[in-house]
Design a protein around this motif. Structure first.
Motif, mmCIF file in Angstrom:
data_model
loop_
_atom_site.group_PDB
_atom_site.id
_atom_site.type_symbol
_atom_site.label_atom_id
_atom_site.label_comp_id
_atom_site.label_asym_id
_atom_site.label_seq_id
_atom_site.Cartn_x
_atom_site.Cartn_y
_atom_site.Cartn_z
ATOM 1 N N ARG A 158 42.906 38.643 32.679
ATOM 2 C CA ARG A 158 42.236 39.561 33.163
ATOM 3 C C ARG A 158 43.355 41.656 34.403
ATOM 4 O O ARG A 158 42.625 41.802 34.677
ATOM 5 C CB ARG A 158 41.112 39.011 35.361
ATOM 6 C CG ARG A 158 40.035 38.496 34.732
ATOM 7 C CD ARG A 158 39.989 38.052 35.887
ATOM 8 N NE ARG A 158 38.081 36.986 35.495
ATOM 9 C CZ ARG A 158 38.096 35.987 36.144
ATOM 10 N NH1 ARG A 158 38.624 35.995 37.135
ATOM 11 N NH2 ARG A 158 36.705 35.400 35.749
ATOM 12 N N ARG A 159 44.243 40.864 34.563
ATOM 13 C CA ARG A 159 45.562 41.654 34.893
ATOM 14 C C ARG A 159 45.553 43.004 33.905
ATOM 15 O O ARG A 159 45.276 43.979 34.108
ATOM 16 C CB ARG A 159 47.276 41.383 34.725
ATOM 17 C CG ARG A 159 46.731 39.954 35.597
ATOM 18 C CD ARG A 159 48.259 39.299 35.291
ATOM 19 N NE ARG A 159 49.066 38.403 36.471
ATOM 20 C CZ ARG A 159 49.445 37.801 36.269
ATOM 21 N NH1 ARG A 159 50.395 38.656 36.089
ATOM 22 N NH2 ARG A 159 50.216 36.546 37.470
ATOM 23 N N LEU A 183 50.738 38.769 42.728
ATOM 24 C CA LEU A 183 50.734 38.299 41.129
ATOM 25 C C LEU A 183 52.074 38.511 40.867
ATOM 26 O O LEU A 183 52.678 38.136 39.893
ATOM 27 C CB LEU A 183 50.801 38.601 39.733
ATOM 28 C CG LEU A 183 48.377 38.981 40.584
ATOM 29 C CD1 LEU A 183 47.913 39.693 39.912
ATOM 30 C CD2 LEU A 183 48.486 37.823 40.153
ATOM 31 N N ASN A 222 42.930 34.503 34.574
ATOM 32 C CA ASN A 222 43.736 35.683 35.038
ATOM 33 C C ASN A 222 44.438 36.577 34.454
ATOM 34 O O ASN A 222 44.399 37.647 35.031
ATOM 35 C CB ASN A 222 44.412 34.372 36.627
ATOM 36 C CG ASN A 222 43.179 33.953 37.429
ATOM 37 O OD1 ASN A 222 42.236 34.207 37.464
ATOM 38 N ND2 ASN A 222 43.957 33.299 37.447
ATOM 39 N N ASN A 269 35.238 40.867 30.734
ATOM 40 C CA ASN A 269 36.668 40.033 32.222
ATOM 41 C C ASN A 269 35.976 38.516 32.406
ATOM 42 O O ASN A 269 36.792 38.265 32.844
ATOM 43 C CB ASN A 269 36.626 41.347 32.785
ATOM 44 C CG ASN A 269 35.692 41.040 33.888
ATOM 45 O OD1 ASN A 269 34.336 40.507 33.985
ATOM 46 N ND2 ASN A 269 35.593 41.816 34.457
ATOM 47 N N ASP A 292 41.728 28.906 33.391
ATOM 48 C CA ASP A 292 41.364 29.512 34.560
ATOM 49 C C ASP A 292 43.041 30.370 34.492
ATOM 50 O O ASP A 292 43.203 31.374 34.786
ATOM 51 C CB ASP A 292 41.537 29.139 36.008
ATOM 52 C CG ASP A 292 40.259 28.161 35.641
ATOM 53 O OD1 ASP A 292 39.663 28.468 35.003
ATOM 54 O OD2 ASP A 292 40.205 27.164 36.532
ATOM 55 N N MET A 314 33.692 37.595 34.622
ATOM 56 C CA MET A 314 33.707 37.731 35.858
ATOM 57 C C MET A 314 32.047 36.675 35.826
ATOM 58 O O MET A 314 31.343 36.444 36.777
ATOM 59 C CB MET A 314 32.871 38.606 36.108
ATOM 60 C CG MET A 314 33.809 39.921 36.603
ATOM 61 S SD MET A 314 35.630 39.038 37.234
ATOM 62 C CE MET A 314 34.760 38.891 39.086
#
Ligand SMILES: Nc1ncnc2c1ncn2[C@@H]1O[C@H](COP(=O)(O)OP(=O)(O)O)[C@@H](O)[C@H]1O
Ligand SMILES: [Mg+2]
Lengths: 241, 229
Positions: A77-78, A106, A74, A48, A70, A50
């Motif tokens: 990652r959801r 979000l 994001n 993911n 980016d 990180m």
């Protein structure tokens, strides 16, 4: 669902992942085991982003996330929940707020919708009366179940678990593993780094052995535990079983 | 001269108590607005510095912040006040109180920045990761998760900074601002008695500091609610 090609990760001059090619299919429950420091967390955290891979590509649901901007990271990652060894609940927020924060911030749900969802999730993880408690008031096992609920609030397609029971007192390990088992039965795609061999045997569709930055061996749990091939794995199993 | 006579002479005659009352108002005004400026500046600088350390972005911003911190923390506040009044605003007709607010605000910002930065740094990295792993972006994670916790952690230090600032504004007299201290000093110069006006000034500062400290302790206790076990 997740397609890993030639993944390498280096910290300074410490090459932690030395080339991993792997495919994780929808609905799979992959358990990763291996000695401490072998790169299991790093592997999971690369999935993911990180950690940013030094080399290689990762496709998630068909799109290349290693070269995404980016915003797309994001969004990705959801869909990829992550559960940490140390829970990482937000200590300044109530349990309900812990769960609803991300979906509301979000813009995925209104506060009312998220509250409803949180209640359902708290029911599901067996802690319906903790909505207005703060994390510090919970036991370790309860915290981890809330952390799982928090991830589930985003309706992820896959869940990554990094040693979710390693920081728990022994009597609390069971409740968390039980919840993860339920999740598995409900069809969640899961990648789990753990030292709980019982869980691997019972729940995994595939077990991987990671050492020295490679996935050295992988198999169905039955074959993996009964008929290990790699000498490193045999040695490892003889220590942990 | 007895206590009562001295009191009359220093405060009642010619309404000299006005010097203290107006001075107190000025001191509070300067403190209040410079605290605001200091907090805003301090938070911005702390966030720029932290973002730079964390992500490597904002190189120029970080560089500017570091110069600012070095200069402000490396020179006395009185000197800063004098420079801002006599050098920077030399040819600008401007309220002295406004100059004092600017000077103390800029000064306080440097100290607030380091307080807040240490507060942000004290937050476990796992908090950041948890936020990001849920899909929150850097900003959202900072605002919803990191800063509230950091703020709570440094609240006592920030309150302390306010108290320090309240006392530091007593040098405003250097640019002829009539604050509380200056008010007491004016009375002293008129009545030639030092004890009564200066002790009164000291007591007024002391009461404010004690009340402020008490308020902060109460606030802290309320914020600690979420830490209760
Ligand atoms: N952020 C980091 N910076 C530098 N080195 C790291 C970092 N994260 C992990 N490592 C190093 O990578 C190696 C593998 O760590 P990790 O993936 O956590 O192993 P595991 O989870 O299998 O115990 C270790 O040698 C560790 O010191
Ligand atoms: Mg690890």
């Amino acid at each position: 669902m997740i397609d890993v090609k030639g993944l390498k990760k280096t910290f300074g001059d410490n090459e932690v992942l030395k080339g991993i090619d792997e495919h994780i299919y929808k609905g799979e429950k992959v358990v990763v085991i291996g000695p401490s420091g072998s790169g299991k967390s790093t592997f999971l955290r690369c999935l993911n982003l990180m950690e940013i891979p030094t080399e290689g590509t990762i496709l998630f649901e068909g799109s290349d996330i290693t070269h995404a901007n980016d915003r797309d990271i994001n969004l990705m990652r959801r869909k990829m929940g992550m559960v940490f060894q140390h829970f990482n609940l937000f200590p300044h927020l109530t349990i309900k707020k812990n769960i609803t924060l991300a979906p509301v911030k979000l813009g995925l749900m209104t506060q009312a919708e998220a509250d409803k969802k949180a209640e359902d999730l708290l029911e599901r993880v067996g802690l319906p009366d903790k909505a207005n408690s703060f994390p510090a008031m919970l036991s370790g096992g309860q915290k981890q179940r809330i952390a799982i609920a928090r991830s589930l609030a985003m309706n992820p397609d896959v869940m990554l678990f990094d040693e979710p029971t390693s920081a728990l007192d022994p009597e609390m390990v069971g409740e968390v593993l039980e919840l993860m088992k339920q999740l598995a039965e409900d069809g969640m795609t899961m990648i789990v780094v753990t030292h709980e061999m019982g869980f691997a045997r019972e729940v995994a569709s595939r077990v991987m052995f990671m050492a020295d930055g490679y996935i050295m061996e992988q198999n169905t749990p039955k074959e993996f535990f009964e008929n290990p091939q790699n000498p490193r794995l045999r040695e490892f199993l003889s220590k942990v079983l | 001269m007895g206590f009562v006579d001295s009191f009359k002479q220093n405060f009642i005659e010619q309404d000299r108590w006005h010097y203290l009352a107006n001075g107190l108002g000025t001191t509070l005004l300067i403190t209040f607005f410079s605290v605001l400026i200091g907090m805003v500046l301090g938070f911005i600088i702390a966030i720029v510095r932290f973002t730079h350390d964390k992500t490597g972005k904002m190189k120029v911003g970080n560089f500017i912040c570091r110069i600012y911190l070095t200069v402000i923390r490396g020179t006395p506040v009185v000197v800063q006040l004098l420079i801002i009044y006599f050098v920077i605003f030399a040819s600008v007709p401007i309220s002295k109180i406004f100059v004092a607010i600017i000077a103390f605000g800029i000064n306080s910002g440097a100290y607030v920045a380091e307080i807040v930065r240490s507060g942000i740094a004290s937050i476990d990295d796992g908090q950041f990761e948890a936020g990001r792993s849920l899909g929150l972006n850097y900003r959202q994670t900072m605002i919803s998760i990191i800063l509230p916790q950091a703020f709570k952690n440094v609240l006592p230090a920030l309150a302390n900074e306010c108290i320090v600032l309240l006392k530091e504004t007593s040098v405003s007299g250097y640019i002829a601002v009539q604050d509380l201290t200056k008010g007491g000093d004016i009375i002293r110069s008129q009545t030639y008695s030092a004890f009564m006006p200066l002790i009164s000034v000291a007591i007024i500062y002391l009461v404010m500091v004690v009340v402020l400290s008490h308020f902060v302790t109460k606030l802290e206790r309320r914020l600690r609610q979420s830490d209760r076990r």
